[in-house]
Enzyme design. Structure first.
Site, PDB file in Angstrom:
ATOM      1  N   LYS A  10      21.196 -36.061   4.385  1.00 17.43           N
ATOM      2  CA  LYS A  10      19.956 -35.392   3.995  1.00 17.43           C
ATOM      3  C   LYS A  10      19.371 -34.606   5.169  1.00 17.43           C
ATOM      4  O   LYS A  10      19.584 -34.985   6.325  1.00 17.43           O
ATOM      5  CB  LYS A  10      18.974 -36.500   3.579  1.00 17.43           C
ATOM      6  CG  LYS A  10      17.702 -36.000   2.973  1.00 17.43           C
ATOM      7  CD  LYS A  10      16.826 -37.170   2.594  1.00 17.43           C
ATOM      8  CE  LYS A  10      15.385 -36.766   2.413  1.00 17.43           C
ATOM      9  NZ  LYS A  10      15.066 -35.374   2.338  1.00 17.43           N
ATOM     10  N   LYS A  15      21.845 -35.283  11.447  1.00 13.03           N
ATOM     11  CA  LYS A  15      23.222 -34.771  11.455  1.00 13.03           C
ATOM     12  C   LYS A  15      23.518 -33.989  12.721  1.00 13.03           C
ATOM     13  O   LYS A  15      24.504 -34.224  13.399  1.00 13.03           O
ATOM     14  CB  LYS A  15      23.461 -33.809  10.268  1.00 13.03           C
ATOM     15  CG  LYS A  15      23.459 -34.454   8.926  1.00 13.03           C
ATOM     16  CD  LYS A  15      23.678 -33.427   7.827  1.00 13.03           C
ATOM     17  CE  LYS A  15      22.593 -32.373   7.740  1.00 13.03           C
ATOM     18  NZ  LYS A  15      21.263 -32.863   7.410  1.00 13.03           N
ATOM     19  N   LYS A  41      19.483 -23.793   8.705  1.00 15.16           N
ATOM     20  CA  LYS A  41      18.585 -23.928   9.883  1.00 15.16           C
ATOM     21  C   LYS A  41      19.252 -23.398  11.154  1.00 15.16           C
ATOM     22  O   LYS A  41      18.596 -23.103  12.136  1.00 15.16           O
ATOM     23  CB  LYS A  41      18.249 -25.412  10.113  1.00 15.16           C
ATOM     24  CG  LYS A  41      17.027 -25.903   9.364  1.00 15.16           C
ATOM     25  CD  LYS A  41      16.528 -27.243   9.925  1.00 15.16           C
ATOM     26  CE  LYS A  41      17.392 -28.406   9.510  1.00 15.16           C
ATOM     27  NZ  LYS A  41      17.049 -29.706  10.071  1.00 15.16           N
ATOM     28  N   ASP A 126      21.264 -32.279   0.918  1.00 14.66           N
ATOM     29  CA  ASP A 126      20.126 -32.450   0.011  1.00 14.66           C
ATOM     30  C   ASP A 126      20.500 -31.982  -1.388  1.00 14.66           C
ATOM     31  O   ASP A 126      20.167 -32.602  -2.386  1.00 14.66           O
ATOM     32  CB  ASP A 126      18.914 -31.645   0.487  1.00 14.66           C
ATOM     33  CG  ASP A 126      18.489 -32.087   1.861  1.00 14.66           C
ATOM     34  OD1 ASP A 126      19.008 -31.533   2.830  1.00 14.66           O
ATOM     35  OD2 ASP A 126      17.666 -33.007   1.953  1.00 14.66           O
TER      36      ASP A 126
HETATM   37  P1  ADP Z   1      19.464 -32.808  10.667  1.00 12.80           P
HETATM   38  O1  ADP Z   1      20.484 -32.036  11.405  1.00 12.80           O
HETATM   39  O2  ADP Z   1      20.065 -33.879   9.789  1.00 12.80           O
HETATM   40  O3  ADP Z   1      18.505 -31.948   9.886  1.00 12.80           O
HETATM   41  P2  ADP Z   1      18.443 -33.419  13.313  1.00 12.80           P
HETATM   42  O4  ADP Z   1      19.673 -33.892  13.996  1.00 12.80           O
HETATM   43  O5  ADP Z   1      17.984 -32.045  13.601  1.00 12.80           O
HETATM   44  O6  ADP Z   1      18.573 -33.615  11.721  1.00 12.80           O
HETATM   45  O7  ADP Z   1      17.304 -34.490  13.618  1.00 12.80           O
HETATM   46  C1  ADP Z   1      15.967 -34.319  13.193  1.00 12.80           C
HETATM   47  C2  ADP Z   1      15.043 -34.742  14.329  1.00 12.80           C
HETATM   48  O8  ADP Z   1      15.173 -36.142  14.564  1.00 12.80           O
HETATM   49  C3  ADP Z   1      15.367 -34.055  15.648  1.00 12.80           C
HETATM   50  O9  ADP Z   1      14.172 -33.688  16.296  1.00 12.80           O
HETATM   51  C4  ADP Z   1      16.125 -35.114  16.433  1.00 12.80           C
HETATM   52  O10 ADP Z   1      15.943 -34.999  17.821  1.00 12.80           O
HETATM   53  C5  ADP Z   1      15.494 -36.392  15.929  1.00 12.80           C
HETATM   54  N1  ADP Z   1      16.422 -37.529  15.999  1.00 12.80           N
HETATM   55  C6  ADP Z   1      17.633 -37.620  15.418  1.00 12.80           C
HETATM   56  N2  ADP Z   1      18.205 -38.825  15.681  1.00 12.80           N
HETATM   57  C7  ADP Z   1      17.327 -39.496  16.470  1.00 12.80           C
HETATM   58  C8  ADP Z   1      17.322 -40.807  17.088  1.00 12.80           C
HETATM   59  N3  ADP Z   1      18.331 -41.649  16.922  1.00 12.80           N
HETATM   60  N4  ADP Z   1      16.252 -41.153  17.838  1.00 12.80           N
HETATM   61  C9  ADP Z   1      15.211 -40.304  17.983  1.00 12.80           C
HETATM   62  N5  ADP Z   1      15.135 -39.079  17.430  1.00 12.80           N
HETATM   63  C10 ADP Z   1      16.183 -38.676  16.679  1.00 12.80           C
HETATM   64 MG    MG Z   2      20.789 -29.985  11.382  1.00 12.15          MG
END
Ligand code: ADP
Ligand code: MG
Ligand code: SF4
Length: 262
Positions: A10, A15, A41, A126
């Protein structure tokens, strides 16, 4: 060794942070890795490139009608090669269609793609329309990984992704839990993985070091290489390289999924 995998989950579940850290950890071992961001994104690789956003394949195609490797493929930290599909024209284009067009264009021009031992596709989960299943339907991906937390919505998305994998007869290699501090989180995600018949490959704790490094434009492997988090990503990377228990998943019934989180 050639490994072509997709990380699904999601939006906002972690990810890109997981994919980029795992890629950096594999790069550290001398493995040639390419990370292809398929999320509109277009921020999958940002922490491998010092916080820099790279031109996306879709934007470049829209502007010039074609791409050259040097315009859309960039080498980042630990030699990880990065590309971003980019988004469709808002309100008009189809993101899934964009993935097909972009990756096929990339395959034609990219030597780095041919030379990579591991290709990681970072794909949103999603919407589980045919569009986002494209890396699988086009044979670009041979195995999938799903990231979730113990909360209902990411689990719901993860379960739906499994339905898609089953329809496309594509194996799931494991579930990764990215902690959101939900109650009984580890147990819930372990039970979810076990119901699907695959291992939970890692339990990634919530740790502010991830966001601190992200703000500095770095992966944790680069920004905090001696931290416990860096080792967690390294162990996950090694498990992904050696995991043998993949299986076409049997998704849970909605009612059973709901019971899991209650
Ligand atoms: P996605 O790619 O699934 O949309 P992201 O990897 O960009 O999600 O993560 C969303 C936010 O959560 C980012 O700001 C990331 O730094 C934070 N985040 C992800 N995993 C962790 C974690 N294990 N601890 C703290 N923050 C995290
Ligand atoms: Mg992402
Ligand atoms: Fe394309 Fe899927 Fe979006 Fe429909 S839902 S426009 S198929 S990406």
């Amino acid at each position: 060794m050639k490994k072509h995998l997709a990380i699904y989950g999601k939006g906002g579940i972690g990810k890109s942070s997981t994919a980029s850290n795992v890629a950096a950890a594999m790069g550290e071992k001398g493995i040639k890795v390419m990370l292809i961001g398929c999320d509109p994104k277009s921020d999958s690789s940002i922490t491998l490139l010092g916080g820099r956003r790279i031109p996306t394949i879709m934007d470049t195609l829209r502007k010039k009608g074609k791409i050259e490797e040097s315009e859309v493929v960039f080498e980042g930290f630990n030699g990880v090669v990065c590309a971003e599909v980019g988004g469709p024209e808002p309100g008009v284009g189809c993101a899934g269609r964009g993935i097909i067009v972009a990756v096929q264009a990339l395959q034609k021009v990219s030597r780095a793609m041919k030379a990579s031992d591991v290709i990681i596709y970072d794909v949103p989960g999603d919407i589980v329309c045919g569009g986002f299943a494209v890396p699988i339907t086009k044979g670009m991906v041979r195995e999938a990984y799903i990231i979730t937390s113990g909360e209902y919505m990411p689990l719901y998305a993860a379960n739906n992704i499994c339905r898609g994998l089953k329809t496309l007869n594509t194996p799931l290699s494991g579930v990764i839990c990215n902690e959101r501090e939900a109650e009984r989180e580890r147990e819930i995600v372990e039970r979810f993985a076990s119901a699907l018949g695959v291992p939970m490959l890692a339990y990634i704790p919530r740790d502010k070091v991830v966001q601190e490094c992200e703000r500095a434009g770095k992966s944790v492997i680069e920004g905090s290489p001696r931290s416990a988090m860096a080792d967690i990503y390294r162990r996950l990377a090694m498990r992904m390289l050696t995991e043998k228990d993949k299986k076409v998943p049997e998704a849970l019934e909605d009612e059973d999924l709901r019971k899991l989180t209650q």
